[in-house]
Design a protein around this motif. Structure first.
Motif, PDB file in Angstrom:
ATOM      1  N   ASN A 119       0.829  -1.215   0.000  1.00  0.00           N
ATOM      2  CA  ASN A 119       0.000   0.000   0.000  1.00  0.00           C
ATOM      3  C   ASN A 119       0.862   1.264   0.000  1.00  0.00           C
ATOM      4  O   ASN A 119       2.079   1.213   0.183  1.00  0.00           O
ATOM      5  N   LYS A 120       0.185   2.393  -0.202  1.00  0.00           N
ATOM      6  CA  LYS A 120       0.798   3.729  -0.166  1.00  0.00           C
ATOM      7  C   LYS A 120       1.744   3.980  -1.346  1.00  0.00           C
ATOM      8  O   LYS A 120       2.692   4.776  -1.249  1.00  0.00           O
ATOM      9  N   ASP A 122       1.742   5.615  -4.774  1.00  0.00           N
ATOM     10  CA  ASP A 122       0.853   6.536  -5.476  1.00  0.00           C
ATOM     11  C   ASP A 122       1.254   6.814  -6.920  1.00  0.00           C
ATOM     12  O   ASP A 122       0.589   7.596  -7.599  1.00  0.00           O
ATOM     13  N   SER A 123       2.372   6.226  -7.416  1.00  0.00           N
ATOM     14  CA  SER A 123       2.775   6.449  -8.804  1.00  0.00           C
ATOM     15  C   SER A 123       3.484   5.209  -9.323  1.00  0.00           C
ATOM     16  O   SER A 123       4.002   4.393  -8.549  1.00  0.00           O
ATOM     17  N   SER A 147      -2.730   1.920  -3.836  1.00  0.00           N
ATOM     18  CA  SER A 147      -2.894   3.131  -3.042  1.00  0.00           C
ATOM     19  C   SER A 147      -4.364   3.157  -2.620  1.00  0.00           C
ATOM     20  O   SER A 147      -5.229   3.583  -3.399  1.00  0.00           O
ATOM     21  N   GLU A 149      -5.771   4.972  -0.455  1.00  0.00           N
ATOM     22  CA  GLU A 149      -6.254   6.338  -0.269  1.00  0.00           C
ATOM     23  C   GLU A 149      -6.711   6.954  -1.584  1.00  0.00           C
ATOM     24  O   GLU A 149      -7.700   7.681  -1.637  1.00  0.00           O
ATOM     25  N   HIS A 150      -5.987   6.651  -2.672  1.00  0.00           N
ATOM     26  CA  HIS A 150      -6.304   7.255  -3.973  1.00  0.00           C
ATOM     27  C   HIS A 150      -6.989   6.264  -4.913  1.00  0.00           C
ATOM     28  O   HIS A 150      -7.128   6.552  -6.110  1.00  0.00           O
TER      29      HIS A 150
END
Length: 465
Positions: A119-120, A122-123, A147, A149-150
């Motif tokens: 996780n985490k 983002d790209s 991700s 969160e996104h």
């Protein structure tokens, strides 16, 4: 039963964020600090034509000696034991840690199918760098970048998860929420024994119970069958005075606890027998009355006081005096730790839930209204007699009654209390009641017509009408 999926991992890797993302609503508390989730938290999720139940768990810290963290780990282990598949969440930015490897070792021993998510991330560039190989050393197969969160990589993760679930069973989608289930919210100040009471009622260690105040943070639902009734118990965070709420997470917990009370049928207000009723207990009782929830006042830890019946009656009388605005609420003396009289709490809560939805026959209501007015005539208001014409029940949960009268805005509080008490006595209701006062249909037109008639009358020679 729908398949069960446990989300596990060390603290602060984003398990609750993923849980909320998968169930498509914000149920679990999320905060960028370790240890927010402590209990098992269940919720249903649907993706495509497949439904499953997710279990959010607290941070899994193998070998932890701290008593509270040890209980959190036990809750996570129970989730692993009962589930059909596991979502193992790691922090892709932090890389593989010794704690991740220890959790992976335990998951391998479980023999359950596992999907690993980093996780985490983002790209894509971060994903390639993070997944260069170290996570594969855990020996649990492919590691999926994510991700939560996104919402990046969620669809791929779910597809991998669905492949791990048992084949779909006939009738699996037929499960529906039982609207007849009785919702019971366990509320109270921190450390009065709410989680211990829930465990005693369920006869299993369902939620973490600790002497550390503020152990429970998420509202935790647990379902049980009791004497043919489906009951949903919700353990809530301890509610303190606002000035005592120091941490942002605890503020969220209190809001969640109040929301749980609003959607429940019955609030069980747990109080500590070793402390007299305090202001915060009165405020919580007032909130239950304000929200119109049925209320059971439970005095816990009575085993520390003794079995003296006179002392119990004195305590009861003092409590009724300090909480006289909810004097209708039943009071139960228990010990959640020993299990003494905990079933009585359920007995009364189920009975109150039935009263909460009670509907009185209209003819009986109007006979009662006639009797009330004869026994205690309505007062004079603004120099004119108050007249009550008709009563009908217009709602339940809580029972709500509409009374037709000539001056609805001028009914004294004292007479409202008289009517409420008579309704309670006649129908044996120990739940909040609501009274609505309204004018007779066409009352405004009649008043206007009367005024017009008076104005149109010709004056006599003396100048009088």
């Amino acid at each position: 039963m729908k398949p069960l999926v446990a989300i596990v991992g060390r603290p602060n890797v984003g398990k609750s964020t993923l849980f909320n993302r998968l169930v498509k609503r914000r149920l679990a508390l999320v905060e960028d600090v370790p240890g927010v989730t402590r209990d098992r938290h269940y919720a249903d999720a649907e993706w495509g034509d497949r439904a499953f139940t997710l279990i959010d768990t607290g941070g899994f810290v193998p070998g932890e000696k701290d008593s509270l963290l040890k209980q959190v780990r036990e809750q996570a282990q129970l989730a692993v034991e009962e589930c059909d598949a596991i979502l193992f969440v790691t922090d892709g930015r932090a890389g593989l840690t010794a704690a991740d490897q220890a959790v992976a070792e335990l998951l391998r021993k479980s023999g359950k199918p596992v999907v690993v998510a980093a996780n985490k991330l983002d790209s894509e560039s971060v994903q390639v760098q993070a997944l260069s190989g170290e996570f594969f050393r855990m020996g649990l197969g492919d590691v999926l970048p994510l991700s939560a969160e996104h919402a990046l990589g969620v669809n791929g993760l779910v597809e991998a998860l669905l492949d791990k679930l048992p084949p779909k069973k006939e009738g699996e989608d037929a499960e529906k929420k039982d609207d007849d289930a009785i919702g019971i919210a366990i509320i109270g100040r921190p450390n009065v024994g709410k989680s211990t009471l829930v465990n005693a009622l369920l006869k299993e260690k369902r939620v973490v119970a600790s002497e550390v105040p503020g152990t429970t943070r998420d509202p935790i639902d647990s379902t049980l069958e009791y004497k043919g009734k489906k009951v949903v118990l919700t353990d809530t965070a301890g509610i303190r005075r606002k000035s005592s709420i120091a941490h942002r997470v605890e503020k969220f917990s209190v809001v969640a606890a109040l929301k749980v009370m609003e959607r429940s049928d019955v609030a069980v207000l747990l109080m500590d027998a070793t402390e007299p009723a305090v202001d915060q207990d009165a405020k919580l009782a007032g909130l239950a009355e304000e929200k119109g929830r049925a209320l059971v006042i439970v005095i816990n830890k009575w085993d520390l006081i003794g079995t003296d019946q006179r002392r119990q009656e004195a305590f009861r009388e003092a409590l009724k005096h300090s909480l006289k605005f909810v004097g209708y609420a039943p009071i139960v003396f228990t010990s959640a730790l020993t299990g003494s009289k905990v079933e009585k709490v359920l007995d009364i809560a189920v009975e109150l839930a039935e009263q909460f939805r009670y509907r009185a026959p209209t003819p009986q209501l109007n006979r009662l209204l006639e009797h009330m007015v004869d026994a205690n005539p309505a007062p004079i208001v603004a120099g004119k007699p108050l007249r009550l014409y008709y009563i009908a029940q217009v709602g339940t949960a809580p029972p709500t009654f509409a009374l037709t009268c000539n001056y609805p805005q001028r009914v004294p509080d004292m007479y409202k209390r008289y009517i409420t008490n008579q309704l309670r006595k006649t129908f044996d209701l120990r739940v909040p009641l609501r009274l609505l006062f309204k004018e007779r249909p066409g009352q405004a037109k009649r008043v206007a017509r009367k005024r017009l008639t008076l104005k149109s009358k010709p004056k006599s020679k003396s100048g009088k009408r």
